[in-house]
Write a protein that holds these residues in place. Structure first.
Motif, mmCIF file in Angstrom:
data_model
loop_
_atom_site.group_PDB
_atom_site.id
_atom_site.type_symbol
_atom_site.label_atom_id
_atom_site.label_comp_id
_atom_site.label_asym_id
_atom_site.label_seq_id
_atom_site.Cartn_x
_atom_site.Cartn_y
_atom_site.Cartn_z
ATOM 1 N N GLU A 24 0.826 -1.208 0.000
ATOM 2 C CA GLU A 24 0.000 0.000 0.000
ATOM 3 C C GLU A 24 0.862 1.260 0.000
ATOM 4 O OE1 GLU A 24 -2.396 -0.686 3.469
ATOM 5 O OE2 GLU A 24 -3.319 -2.433 2.520
ATOM 6 N N TRP A 29 -1.522 3.906 -1.566
ATOM 7 C CA TRP A 29 -2.926 3.542 -1.394
ATOM 8 C C TRP A 29 -3.328 3.765 0.062
ATOM 9 C CZ3 TRP A 29 -2.360 -1.895 -3.994
ATOM 10 C CH2 TRP A 29 -2.359 -1.748 -5.384
ATOM 11 N N ARG A 33 -7.991 0.779 0.675
ATOM 12 C CA ARG A 33 -7.665 0.096 -0.572
ATOM 13 C C ARG A 33 -7.023 -1.264 -0.286
ATOM 14 N NH1 ARG A 33 -6.419 4.019 -4.863
ATOM 15 N NH2 ARG A 33 -6.229 2.187 -6.167
ATOM 16 N N LYS A 35 -8.106 -4.158 -0.048
ATOM 17 C CA LYS A 35 -8.514 -5.254 -0.924
ATOM 18 C C LYS A 35 -7.639 -5.285 -2.174
ATOM 19 C CE LYS A 35 -12.275 -2.584 -2.909
ATOM 20 N NZ LYS A 35 -13.687 -2.392 -2.987
ATOM 21 N N GLN A 36 -7.156 -4.135 -2.613
ATOM 22 C CA GLN A 36 -6.282 -4.104 -3.784
ATOM 23 C C GLN A 36 -4.895 -4.648 -3.451
ATOM 24 O OE1 GLN A 36 -7.651 -0.006 -4.602
ATOM 25 N NE2 GLN A 36 -7.335 -0.621 -6.726
ATOM 26 N N SER A 37 -4.358 -4.307 -2.296
ATOM 27 C CA SER A 37 -3.035 -4.822 -1.945
ATOM 28 C C SER A 37 -3.102 -6.339 -1.756
ATOM 29 C CB SER A 37 -2.477 -4.134 -0.703
ATOM 30 O OG SER A 37 -3.320 -4.291 0.398
ATOM 31 N N PHE A 98 -5.952 -9.662 -11.686
ATOM 32 C CA PHE A 98 -5.985 -8.423 -10.907
ATOM 33 C C PHE A 98 -6.878 -7.434 -11.638
ATOM 34 C CE2 PHE A 98 -4.285 -4.269 -9.543
ATOM 35 C CZ PHE A 98 -4.411 -4.415 -8.178
ATOM 36 N N TYR A 100 -8.090 -4.496 -10.993
ATOM 37 C CA TYR A 100 -8.027 -3.062 -10.715
ATOM 38 C C TYR A 100 -7.046 -2.391 -11.666
ATOM 39 C CZ TYR A 100 -10.026 -4.729 -6.331
ATOM 40 O OH TYR A 100 -10.812 -5.344 -5.390
ATOM 41 N N VAL A 102 -4.040 0.159 -12.173
ATOM 42 C CA VAL A 102 -2.988 0.541 -11.254
ATOM 43 C C VAL A 102 -1.979 1.433 -11.977
ATOM 44 C CG1 VAL A 102 -1.642 -1.550 -11.673
ATOM 45 C CG2 VAL A 102 -1.366 -0.353 -9.535
#
Length: 142
Positions: A24, A29, A33, A35-37, A98, A100, A102
């Protein structure tokens, strides 16, 4: 620090959170966020796992914090590995998993996650890992 009532569990969760926080921070992030990491870490771990020969995969996993080792092995089919892929195929598999967008693209995402993981793996194991990869994929490893 987490308090589950089991010191060894607390340590596992803290180590996993530390790695997620490092990812993150690398992207700037905010904590919402997370959930993205987690998705970034899980995706890169799974593609790496699927590319490695079984013995090397197990040696690498043995150095991961316990909770991350569970994520690493989740859904693994050792009889179907290694999956032969080069850099572009590896990156495409990461892009598919993935979901998302980025900053810096998929290659930067992979590099960031692997840079964070490198800090938690012995230098010798990291060298073995690089040696087991085709040159195009080894170039992704810090």
């Amino acid at each position: 620090m987490v308090d589950t009532g089991f010191p060894s569990f607390d340590t596992m969760v803290d180590k996993a959170n530390h790695i997620l926080n490092e990812i993150e921070k690398a992207y700037g992030w905010p904590k919402d966020r997370r959930k993205q990491s987690y998705a970034a870490l899980r995706t890169v771990l799974h593609q790496l796992r699927d590319r490695l020969p079984v013995d090397e995969s197990a040696q690498f996993a043995a150095q991961l914090p316990t909770l991350l080792r569970g994520i690493y092995y989740d859904g693994w089919k050792p009889s179907e590995t290694p999956v032969k892929m080069h850099k572009e195929e590896f990156l495409e598999r990461v892009r598919q998993d993935f979901r998302y967008s980025v900053e810096g693209g998929t290659e930067q995402l992979v590099h960031t996650v692997l840079t964070v993981l490198q800090q938690h793996i012995s230098e010798g194991e990291w060298k073995d890992l690089k040696a087991r990869m085709p040159a195009s994929l080894a170039a992704l490893l810090p």
